[in-house]
Design an enzyme around this catalytic site. Structure first.
Site, short mmCIF file in Angstrom:
data_model
loop_
_atom_site.label_atom_id
_atom_site.label_comp_id
_atom_site.label_asym_id
_atom_site.label_seq_id
_atom_site.Cartn_x
_atom_site.Cartn_y
_atom_site.Cartn_z
CG ASN B 388 -2.17 1.05 1.02
OD1 ASN B 388 -1.65 1.95 0.89
ND2 ASN B 388 -3.12 0.53 2.16
CG ASP B 389 1.85 2.90 3.38
OD1 ASP B 389 0.79 3.10 3.31
OD2 ASP B 389 1.91 2.40 5.15
#
Ligand SMILES: NC(=O)c1ccc[n+]([C@@H]2O[C@H](COP(=O)([O-])OP(=O)(O)OC[C@H]3O[C@@H](n4cnc5c(N)ncnc54)[C@H](OP(=O)(O)O)[C@@H]3O)[C@@H](O)[C@H]2O)c1
Ligand SMILES: NC(=O)c1ccc[n+]([C@@H]2O[C@H](COP(=O)([O-])OP(=O)(O)OC[C@H]3O[C@@H](n4cnc5c(N)ncnc54)[C@H](OP(=O)(O)O)[C@@H]3O)[C@@H](O)[C@H]2O)c1
Lengths: 120, 468, 120, 468
Positions: B388-389
């Protein structure tokens, strides 16, 4: 303890720290987790101190403390080395041709100019 | 040369073994030799120690028993802990290490207090504080990573003030102790303060910052070992401690860099603050497209080149072996499959490398961020698997974002992106990810392992259907 | 001299040698000649020993030996540092853009993976 | 902490300064800082030493005088020695260093002999031998490089036996001295033997191997300094000695590698042997083509890309500044000019880099062997300037050749090659160079400086004639 001795030990500490920084700076990411496990085992060398205490002392509380200390340290040594070994075993390259990771490491180790060849 | 000299000589050899061990760890090719060097050095040191003068036979028995118990716990911990649980495992052993160091310090103080120099008392005091704070701190860290404790940072006004007060109190007492080493009663208090500080230190730090913190605690542990060595005049402990300290410090620095964070930032819970702002739940920002698994399978099979971006989610789901199968299936379809490894993907440095290596993915296929980022525009399909990040484009432009400036995998430049995760929930940074709302991105919801398994069967299964 | 002290000093020697090998292995060819001049000056640190002898002794021959030693060492320190400086001054890059040499060195210093990126 | 403790603390700082100094030498960008660190560390150590207990005021005066004399010699040696004479200069200072160390050892022995432990006596003995052999050995090396002594290796049957006998005798006497330190008379004999061995060691080694030998002597010097530190219990000397020893050893290894030689080979005069075989004079092998300067100038001016390969000859002729002019002239003609630097071109590592840097050639233009070798086939004109062995193709195929296996600059793959040297004489390896007999090679005879000057004027002079 004589100031002289303290200074000597500081000498050793700084040299060792220097070695640590110089060497570890160059460990590739690939090996960072094994490294953590390894240093884990190595730092359990405090075991020697606890062994001496546990082995020499007559006083009970010292025995208790020493005993716990030996147990804890042993856990770390044994566990740490085993885990490092497990991880490294995974890294055994499966085919002959050198993996990027190995090249990478090689690249780091190689004489500066070689890197230069790529850097330039 | 009397017996102690021989022992010291053995320690010298052991210390050099440690140094060589780390040196050989700088290349996968020699890493195993490094491990061996470490083990040998360690063995020599221990054996030598057993010859220490005036050890009691009872002592030997106690040592043997303790060692047996330790091994009885250590071996299972080493053999059975799954790779995905490494961060916790490592935190745990820091806890043991810290405790051991601290206890030895305490014992030494009580045994020697009547003839300790001010310097020695001071160093011992600091050593105890460090040891105890590493103990509780690491336990907290392990708890958060194992999600026995709330992952979210717990912050309250004046928190840092409180923490510093505790630490300050401990150090003040150490000073008092220096002034009058006979005040044995102070030691337990110092211990308690150290333990408390360890807890308070971790409370405000988010679970995902733990790896950084663990590395930092690692270097504290090293320092306390070195301090102990200074007091006991054990050169070996000094060297080992210094090496350990250096390693921990460097790793935490590397992690902070890769996440574009500062120590202050990590330690004093700036992330907690950010969380408030970013908000866990996303979705305000436009709409996203959700795709069925077979669509993804279809597109990947038709693609020339597929890049798989593993993240923490793959680790949680233990999907690494299934991912390997998927990759094989795709390759047997003539698709070029590569893995893009972000430096801080997962929860510890090299996390993804270890998992995929465990699943026998040849590491020719694992590419670093800098190696692959250029290729995304020419990539047909990117499969973001529980990451995600590390693929959040906000890092490039959104100066407000807590991850602004963190180098990311620029998957948004690829033709098509499939994101496999269970929900729209945020990653560790607790911020929404605009990637999910791009028109060339489709979400494939579900547990990473489940989805990948399905993908693999889809891809290999329908081979005949689509004649290549 | 106690065996203990000797061992301590051996400890320091080996650590220092370790540092030396680790660091110097990574010095680019470009800087080898300056390096020679520099180590030249540094190894003249034997000067401290000769100073002590010359400064303390009452016996004539020791004075003579010490005197020569101080002279020789001083020649090396002064000369060595000056020459190193001269050479390094030559290396001052003339334009802003980093020279290959600097990149090369940077490449060496950079984290392993960067090298890897090029090596792969 | 008494005074000695403070002094030792200062030494600790000094030692770390040295370590940092070398660390910063790993990058041109930080090299100057490295120099500074070294100077500061040195300064601190010296100042601290002046506070040594019970120094006599007469002693201070003597020290001041000696320091003045030393500076009076050292400054000129530092300021005026031309860069081309660096190898000699460095050899010379090793001689000083070795002598100083040896003399301190002798003095210490005489002053302390009645209460020296066997260990100390032994170390002192070895320290003296090392110091003295470094002294004469370095002087010999300097002499050969300066060509005050015959460059050619002087070999005679049983030479190695003799040398070892001398060394052996010295060591035997050291052992005797350990047995009975009161035999002061042995010390001068040991000294003489050491001095003799230094001479004998160098006699059979060719002048061109000197740089390797110098580096080796450098590491011996380091060892003797460390040994001295061991006896005087001076940690600073130990550290400095170890660093110095490591540096010398590494440099000599690097040189040997780059020349594809083994230590044995260098030290025991194998080269002398080879000389006999290879024979200095070349020419039996076919015919070569000699070209006038203006032809070379013409071709270079018309070329798209020119690579200049500087060698020892450029250093001898001090042609570096003129070469720079030539390069500028060519570039103003729109020709791409680059310099190909072989790792062992010249007579010491980085020799060419230093010279060309002195002539302000921006080091973007200096390419390492591995960087440029691929480009030769696309290169129009190569100008080999006083280089010989480093461009000798024999290294690639002639297994019999003494330089077989040494990586070379593959200039023979270029379109046209001009070789500037004074004659057909061989280079340091003493072997003929088939490159000179290729049909695309032309010899331009003459002193490098003279030829290059002419080339430069030719190129810039006739600018108008050829309208580009
Ligand atoms: N590597 C290190 O050394 C290190 C150290 C400290 C911090 N960090 C931080 O950790 C983060 C790592 O980034 P990342 O992208 O790898 O992970 P991430 O940003 O934490 O995102 C992981 C995603 O995986 C999904 N997920 C969790 N369990 C899953 C499952 N069982 N199946 C499918 N998906 C699952 C989660 O979304 P759902 O909940 O919707 O499924 C979550 O959004 C970075 O922010 C980095 O700064 C890394
Ligand atoms: N760099 C190091 O660290 C190092 C260390 C030890 C040994 N070496 C050895 O030194 C050699 C260096 O190779 P190299 O090609 O640079 O040099 P080289 O092989 O020694 O050849 C130098 C050539 O320059 C010519 N020359 C001499 N003076 C000249 C002048 N004034 N004008 C024009 N030409 C002149 C000589 O030929 P004429 O006499 O016909 O003019 C000679 O053939 C290698 O063999 C290397 O192994 C180097």
């Amino acid at each position: 303890m004589s100031a002289d001795l303290i200074i000597t030990n500081l000498f050793i500490f700084s040299l060792a720290a220097f070695v640590g920084f110089e060497v570890i700076r160059r460990i590739p990411k690939l090996l960072h987790t094994p490294l953590m496990a390894l240093t884990n085992a190595l730092s359990a060398i405090a075991l020697v101190a606890s062994i001496v205490i546990l082995g020499q002392t007559e006083t009970t509380y010292a025995k208790v403390l020493g005993f716990i200390a030996v147990v804890c340290s042993t856990i770390n040594v044994v566990g740490g080395f085993i885990i490092t070994d497990r991880m490294l075993r995974m890294f055994k390259p499966r085919e002959k041709r050198p993996s990027p990771a190995e090249e990478r490491a090689a690249g780091t180790a190689a004489p500066a100019t070689t890197d230069g060849a790529e850097a330039a | 040369m009397d017996r102690m000299d021989w022992i010291n000589l053995a320690y010298l050899v052991g210390g050099l073994g440690f140094a060589m061990s780390l040196k050989w760890m700088t290349q996968p090719a020699t890493a195993r030799r490094g491990l061996l060097a470490g083990e040998i050095g360690f063995g020599i040191a221990i054996v030598a120690t057993l010859f220490w003068p005036d050890m009691t036979s009872e002592g030997y028995i106690l040592i043997a028993v303790a060692a047996l118990i330790g091994s009885a716990i250590g071996v299972p911990l080493g053999v059975w802990v799954p790779m995905t649980a490494m961060p916790q495992r490592i935190a745990l052993s820091h806890a043991f290490g810290g405790l051991a160091a601290a206890l030895v310090g305490v014992a030494h103080f009580y045994l020697e207090s009547d003839h300790l120099s001010a310097f020695e008392t001071g160093v011992l005091g600091i050593e105890m504080v460090l040891g105890f704070l590493v103990f509780t701190g690491s336990l907290m860290a392990a708890g958060k990573l194992q999600e026995w404790l709330p992952q979210r940072p717990i912050v309250y006004p004046g928190q840092n003030a409180v923490n510093f007060a505790v630490l300050g109190a401990a150090l003040v007492l150490v000073i008092v102790l220096i002034a009058d080493p006979s005040l044995h009663a102070l030691v337990p208090i110092i211990a308690v303060l150290g333990l408390a500080f360890g807890v308070f230190l971790i409370v405000p730090i988010g679970g995902a910052d733990m790896p950084t913190v663990i590395a930092l605690l690692n270097s504290y542990a090293g320092l306390s070992a070195a301090a102990l060595g200074l007091v006991l005049d054990s050169k070996l402990l000094i060297v080992a401690g210094a090496l350990d300290g250096a390693s921990g410090l460097i790793l935490s620095i590397i992690m902070c860099r890769a996440m574009n964070r500062s120590f202050r930032n990590v330690l004093f819970g700036a992330f907690g603050a950010v969380d408030q702002v970013g908000g866990g739940e996303a979705g305000e920002q436009g709409t996203y497209r959700s795709a069925p698994v077979d669509e993804a399978a279809e597109l990947m099979k038709m693609a020339r080149s597929v890049v798989i971006v593993p993240g923490y989610g793959m680790a949680v789901a233990q999907a690494q072996h299934k991912v390997r199968e998927l990759a094989d299936a795709l390759e047997s379809e003539g698709v070029e499959v590569r893995f893009a490894i972000h430096p801080v993907a997962g929860r510890m440095p090299g996390h993804m490398n270890v998992l995929l290596a465990e699943a026998n993915v040849p590491y020719e296929q694992l590419l670093d961020m800098d190696e692959i980022n250029g290729d995304f525009p020419q990539t047909d399909v990117v499969l973001v698997l529980g990451a995600n990040d590390v693929v959040n484009p906000a890092a490039r432009h959104d100066t407000g974002s807590p991850i602004y400036g963190m180098p990311i995998l620029e998957v948004d430049k690829a033709q098509t992106v499939f994101v496999v995760k269970r929900s729209m929930r945020a990653g560790f940074a607790g911020i929404e990810n605009e990637l999910f709302f791009n028109e060339n991105t489709s979400m494939v919801f579900g547990d990473a392992k489940a989805v990948v398994t399905e993908l693999a069967t889809e891809v290999s299964g329908r081979r005949d259907a689509v004649g290549l």
